[in-house]
Motif scaffolding. Structure first.
Motif, short mmCIF file in Angstrom:
data_model
loop_
_atom_site.label_atom_id
_atom_site.label_comp_id
_atom_site.label_asym_id
_atom_site.label_seq_id
_atom_site.Cartn_x
_atom_site.Cartn_y
_atom_site.Cartn_z
N ALA A 14 -1.95 0.32 1.40
CA ALA A 14 -2.24 1.57 1.71
C ALA A 14 -0.84 2.40 2.00
O ALA A 14 -1.05 3.70 1.66
N ASP A 15 0.11 1.79 1.83
CA ASP A 15 1.48 2.39 1.22
C ASP A 15 2.03 1.63 -0.32
O ASP A 15 2.71 0.71 -0.25
N PRO A 16 1.09 2.36 -1.24
CA PRO A 16 1.41 1.50 -2.78
C PRO A 16 2.88 1.96 -3.18
O PRO A 16 3.15 1.01 -4.02
N LYS A 17 3.74 2.79 -2.63
CA LYS A 17 5.07 2.63 -3.11
C LYS A 17 5.90 1.61 -2.67
O LYS A 17 7.03 1.23 -3.12
N SER A 18 5.47 0.85 -1.66
CA SER A 18 6.09 -0.10 -1.04
C SER A 18 5.88 -1.43 -1.70
O SER A 18 6.45 -2.54 -1.47
N TYR A 71 8.59 -3.94 -0.14
CA TYR A 71 9.87 -3.24 0.36
C TYR A 71 9.65 -2.51 1.66
O TYR A 71 8.98 -1.46 1.85
N ALA A 72 10.16 -3.26 2.68
CA ALA A 72 9.66 -2.55 4.09
C ALA A 72 10.33 -1.27 4.39
O ALA A 72 9.69 -0.52 4.80
N ASN A 98 5.49 0.21 -9.42
CA ASN A 98 4.74 0.23 -7.96
C ASN A 98 3.46 0.07 -8.25
O ASN A 98 2.77 0.25 -9.36
N TRP A 99 2.70 -0.20 -6.95
CA TRP A 99 1.38 -0.55 -6.97
C TRP A 99 0.51 0.69 -7.40
O TRP A 99 -0.61 0.30 -8.50
N ASN A 100 0.96 1.82 -7.36
CA ASN A 100 0.27 3.11 -7.81
C ASN A 100 0.10 2.93 -9.46
O ASN A 100 -0.75 3.14 -10.04
N THR A 101 1.32 2.66 -9.84
CA THR A 101 1.12 2.74 -11.35
C THR A 101 0.46 1.51 -11.97
O THR A 101 -0.30 1.50 -12.98
N VAL A 102 0.46 0.22 -11.24
CA VAL A 102 -0.24 -0.87 -11.74
C VAL A 102 -1.70 -0.67 -11.70
O VAL A 102 -2.27 -0.96 -12.64
#
Length: 175
Positions: free
Chosen positions: A93-97, A136-137, A162-166
């Protein structure tokens, strides 16, 4: 078969400048079809070639641009499997982390033993085959759990996304 190409440490400006227009043209020239680049940081999805394209592209980048850039590659199925293996599906839900560090090879057990997670808390790392999943908290910018550290400790080349890019790359590879 669609292949995802991940270039390590390229930028639009400054050191290791590698324009995406050049990358797209070079990949087409090397026999890739359906070439699509994503963002300005060395992501491409191609068809018509196998995993050997990574070494061919590395040599082309060195010859044409004078840069030493590592290229990692995954198939659509490998990327889909990685997404399914995410150890923190509740955290996207926080894909940049959530990040994935794509590794050039699976680290040995001895190298994995050097990766004590305690100094990096509350950040977390799970190495699964040729990927290191990173959480990354407080964001990746201040973390000591970096790609450079992972490369040194694990003895492999890596490049993180990051997860968005993946997930965008997986969507492009499925098209």
């Amino acid at each position: 078969m669609r292949r995802i190409l991940l270039l390590r440490a390229v930028n639009v400006g400054g050191a290791n400048r590698l324009p995406m227009a050049w990358l797209k043209a070079a990949l087409t020239d090397l026999g890739c079809t359906e070439v699509v680049t994503l963002l300005q940081s060395g992501n491409a999805v191609v068809s018509g070639v196998g995993p050997g394209i990574a070494g061919v592209l590395e040599r082309r980048i060195t010859a044409d641009l004078g840069l030493n850039v590592s290229v990692l590659t995954r198939s659509h199925d490998e990327l889909a499997g990685l997404v399914a293996r995410n150890p923190w599906p509740d955290r996207v839900a926080d894909p940049k982390s959530v990040h994935v560090d794509f590794l050039s090879a699976a680290p040995t057990k001895a190298k994995l033993a050097t990766l004590d997670p305690a100094p990096f808390a509350p950040d977390e790392c799970v190495v699964d085959g040729t990927e290191a999943f990173l959480w990354y908290a407080n964001g990746s910018g201040r973390s000591k759990l970096t790609n450079d550290l992972l490369e040194r400790r694990l003895g492999v080349v890596g490049t993180a996304r990051n997860w968005n890019t993946v997930t965008k790359l997986l969507t492009l590879a499925g098209a």
